[in-house]
Scaffold this active site. Structure first.
Site, PDB file in Angstrom:
ATOM      1  N   ASP A 222     -15.755  20.872 -16.394  1.00 35.68           N
ATOM      2  CA  ASP A 222     -15.900  19.757 -17.331  1.00 35.68           C
ATOM      3  C   ASP A 222     -16.110  18.422 -16.630  1.00 35.68           C
ATOM      4  O   ASP A 222     -16.374  17.417 -17.271  1.00 35.68           O
ATOM      5  CB  ASP A 222     -14.661  19.675 -18.237  1.00 35.68           C
ATOM      6  CG  ASP A 222     -14.866  18.768 -19.445  1.00 35.68           C
ATOM      7  OD1 ASP A 222     -15.969  18.795 -20.024  1.00 35.68           O
ATOM      8  OD2 ASP A 222     -13.930  18.032 -19.806  1.00 35.68           O
ATOM      9  N   SER A 282     -17.443  14.868 -25.529  1.00 40.90           N
ATOM     10  CA  SER A 282     -17.915  16.249 -25.551  1.00 40.90           C
ATOM     11  C   SER A 282     -17.698  16.854 -26.936  1.00 40.90           C
ATOM     12  O   SER A 282     -16.689  16.586 -27.590  1.00 40.90           O
ATOM     13  CB  SER A 282     -17.167  17.082 -24.512  1.00 40.90           C
ATOM     14  OG  SER A 282     -17.313  16.525 -23.219  1.00 40.90           O
ATOM     15  N   GLN A 334     -23.066  22.247 -22.140  1.00 42.19           N
ATOM     16  CA  GLN A 334     -22.236  21.337 -22.921  1.00 42.19           C
ATOM     17  C   GLN A 334     -23.115  20.431 -23.771  1.00 42.19           C
ATOM     18  O   GLN A 334     -24.152  19.945 -23.306  1.00 42.19           O
ATOM     19  CB  GLN A 334     -21.355  20.473 -22.022  1.00 42.19           C
ATOM     20  CG  GLN A 334     -20.326  19.647 -22.778  1.00 42.19           C
ATOM     21  CD  GLN A 334     -19.313  18.975 -21.861  1.00 42.19           C
ATOM     22  OE1 GLN A 334     -19.545  17.854 -21.409  1.00 42.19           O
ATOM     23  NE2 GLN A 334     -18.203  19.643 -21.580  1.00 42.19           N
TER      24      GLN A 334
END
Length: 348
Positions: A222, A282, A334
């Site tokens: 991430d 996100s 993502q």
């Protein structure tokens, strides 16, 4: 008012025999409450200036919780999650695992992360039994860029001093990153690539095994991810206004200049007149683990990120993760909100 506590039970002392990332991601079994329920053992990291806790921590802990419910000869191969609400680092998280399917070759789990009775994060992940693909199998993999090894950091690499300062926000990171200088500044945004090398600090324990390495990779995945969009578009992304750049305190300005230079994105003055990021969060995150048993997250891994599309206030980024020997370990995707600051319309 009750006292805010980041964990349900008092955290145990840090286990020095384990890597920092193992301690950070430790789970407490709550089977006394119900089956397949877990909680964070330690307070989760809230990055400075972020809306909530670091998303990679919840990604990794939901994977860790799911892994505890599958047989030892099953390994994760796909993971798909949605960020629902910003996590609060001052409140414990409860992870509820549901055993959706038990098959001979595959098993499926869903995990819901909850705070204050509300879902903040939900994931579905699938596990495959090792060796179930057969002795003969179709095989190919995208190669690691040949130029990547030329920018690999040494094994004894230490971050620059300014990143180790107490207020840098990175001093206590359980992983290290080494940013590669951009090499394609003149290309269109969809053809640009963002490179970095990453690894967990310390040595992941034998007790943690391959599952601890997979949790660490999930945590690291991430980092820098949706942030690829403002970098390839050269958007101003720092939490100070561009027009206030000349009024910054000298030490703040110096820190931003060093950070931007460390990432290879030139001088701060070059951003004057560029669009500014108004909001970036996100939305969802997927990881495909190609070689789970080959992941060694405490050794340098190379990541390459690119974005095939951005528009309507959103963007999509793809990431490939390689071991230093060139093995493609994982591919991740993502999508996130990337909204620009809008000019205020004059009132009539």
């Amino acid at each position: 008012m009750g006292e805010h506590r980041p964990t349900l039970v008092r955290p145990p002392p840090v286990d020095k025999s384990k890597a920092p990332i193992e301690n950070a991601l430790e789970l407490t079994d709550l089977s006394i409450i119900g089956p397949d329920i877990f909680t964070n053992t330690r307070e989760l990291w809230h990055p400075p200036g972020a809306r909530g806790i670091y998303g990679g921590a919840v990604i990794a802990q939901t994977l860790a919780a799911a892994q505890r419910t599958v047989p030892n000869d099953f390994v994760v191969h796909s993971y798909h999650c949605f960020f629902v609400l910003a996590g609060d680092s001052s409140v414990p998280i409860l992870y509820h695992v549901e055993r959706v399917r038990e098959g001979r070759s595959f098993c499926t789990r869903t995990v819901q992360a909850r705070q204050r009775g509300h879902a903040i994060f939900t994931v579905t992940c699938s596990f495959v039994r090792e060796g179930s693909g057969g002795a003969v199998a179709v095989s190919h993999a995208a190669p690691m860029p040949p130029a990547a090894l030329a920018q690999a950091p040494p094994d004894d690499y230490q971050e620059p001093e300014f990143l180790r300062e107490p207020d840098s926000g990175k001093r206590d990171d359980p992983f290290q990153s080494f940013r590669c200088k951009p090499h394609d500044a003149d290309k269109p945004a969809d053809q640009k690539r963002v490179w970095q090398w990453v690894r967990a600090r310390g040595k992941i324990s034998a007790e943690g095994g391959h599952r601890a390495h997979l949790n660490a990779l999930a945590y690291i995945s991430d980092s820098y991810f949706i942030g690829t969009i403002p970098r390839i578009h050269k958007l101003w992304r720092y939490p100070v206004k561009l027009e206030d750049l000349d009024q910054l305190e000298p030490d703040v300005r110096e820190h931003l200049e060093k950070l931007n230079d460390w990432e290879g994105y030139g001088k701060l003055e070059d951003y004057k007149g560029r669009p500014e990021v108004g909001m970036m969060v996100s939305l969802d995150h997927s990881i495909y683990f190609h070689n789970p048993k080959k992941v060694r997250a405490d050794e340098w891994m190379f990541t390459e990120m690119e974005s095939p599309w951005a528009g309507d206030g959103r963007g999509v980024v793809m990431q490939r993760v390689y071991s230093k020997d060139g093995t493609l370990l994982a591919t991740a995707f993502q999508e996130g909100v990337v909204r620009l600051k809008q000019e205020k319309k004059a009132k009539l």
